[in-house]
Scaffold this motif. Structure first.
Motif, PDB file in Angstrom:
ATOM      1  N   ARG A 118       0.830  -1.208   0.000  1.00 22.81           N
ATOM      2  CA  ARG A 118       0.000   0.000   0.000  1.00 22.81           C
ATOM      3  C   ARG A 118       0.863   1.257   0.000  1.00 22.81           C
ATOM      4  N   ALA A 119       1.960   1.227   0.721  1.00 19.37           N
ATOM      5  CA  ALA A 119       2.875   2.372   0.738  1.00 19.37           C
ATOM      6  C   ALA A 119       3.524   2.561  -0.633  1.00 19.37           C
ATOM      7  N   THR A 121       2.221   1.631  -3.521  1.00 14.50           N
ATOM      8  CA  THR A 121       1.175   2.116  -4.415  1.00 14.50           C
ATOM      9  C   THR A 121       0.943   3.609  -4.222  1.00 14.50           C
ATOM     10  N   ARG A 122       0.885   4.042  -2.977  1.00  9.10           N
ATOM     11  CA  ARG A 122       0.678   5.444  -2.668  1.00  9.10           C
ATOM     12  C   ARG A 122       1.830   6.304  -3.193  1.00  9.10           C
ATOM     13  N   LEU A 123       3.040   5.800  -3.046  1.00  7.03           N
ATOM     14  CA  LEU A 123       4.220   6.549  -3.486  1.00  7.03           C
ATOM     15  C   LEU A 123       4.265   6.680  -5.007  1.00  7.03           C
ATOM     16  N   GLY A 125       1.740   6.743  -6.956  1.00  6.65           N
ATOM     17  CA  GLY A 125       0.637   7.580  -7.423  1.00  6.65           C
ATOM     18  C   GLY A 125      -0.455   6.823  -8.130  1.00  6.65           C
ATOM     19  N   TYR A 126      -0.602   5.524  -7.875  1.00  8.82           N
ATOM     20  CA  TYR A 126      -1.667   4.747  -8.513  1.00  8.82           C
ATOM     21  C   TYR A 126      -2.960   4.959  -7.820  1.00  8.82           C
TER      22      TYR A 126
END
Length: 126
Positions: A118-119, A121-123, A125-126
């Motif tokens: 999750r981190a 993915t967040r980084l 930008g998805y």
């Protein structure tokens, strides 16, 4: 030799491209013309096509360059003189999008956990 005064105001496109330092050799300029990478006033041309002052030349090197013909050169001259014969109308490249930094993980840490994914993915930008 002809006595035509307009003959001095024209040059072969492959010679002109070589003289103004778009291509390193005249044979490379000739190959580009034959491959259809050179257009004068929107029309693909052969290497023997004559170019005159005021024409717009579109050349595809690594990207498309749009050049205006200000002067006719038949021989390769110094770079400052060659720059005076060309009006570079190529638009500036679009601004580069910033990409997030790469996620570096310790190789010995195994598979990413759900929290790690999750981190990531967040980084990204998805």
């Amino acid at each position: 030799m002809t006595s035509d005064p307009s003959a001095a105001a024209t040059a072969r496109i492959d010679t002109w491209l070589w003289a103004v330092r778009v291509y390193r050799t005249r044979s490379l300029a000739t190959q580009a013309c034959k491959a259809g990478h050179v257009k004068i006033n929107g029309e693909s041309v052969k290497p023997s096509h004559m170019v005159r002052a005021g024409d717009e030349v579109r050349v595809r090197v690594a990207h498309e360059r749009i050049l205006g013909v200000k002067g006719i050169l038949l021989k390769r001259v110094s770079a400052p003189l060659a720059a005076e014969a060309v009006d570079d109308r190529t638009p500036p490249p679009p601004p580069r999008e910033e990409t997030p930094d790469q996620v570096l993980r310790d190789l010995a840490s195994g598979r990413p956990t759900k929290r790690d994914r999750r981190a990531i993915t967040r980084l990204r930008g998805y």
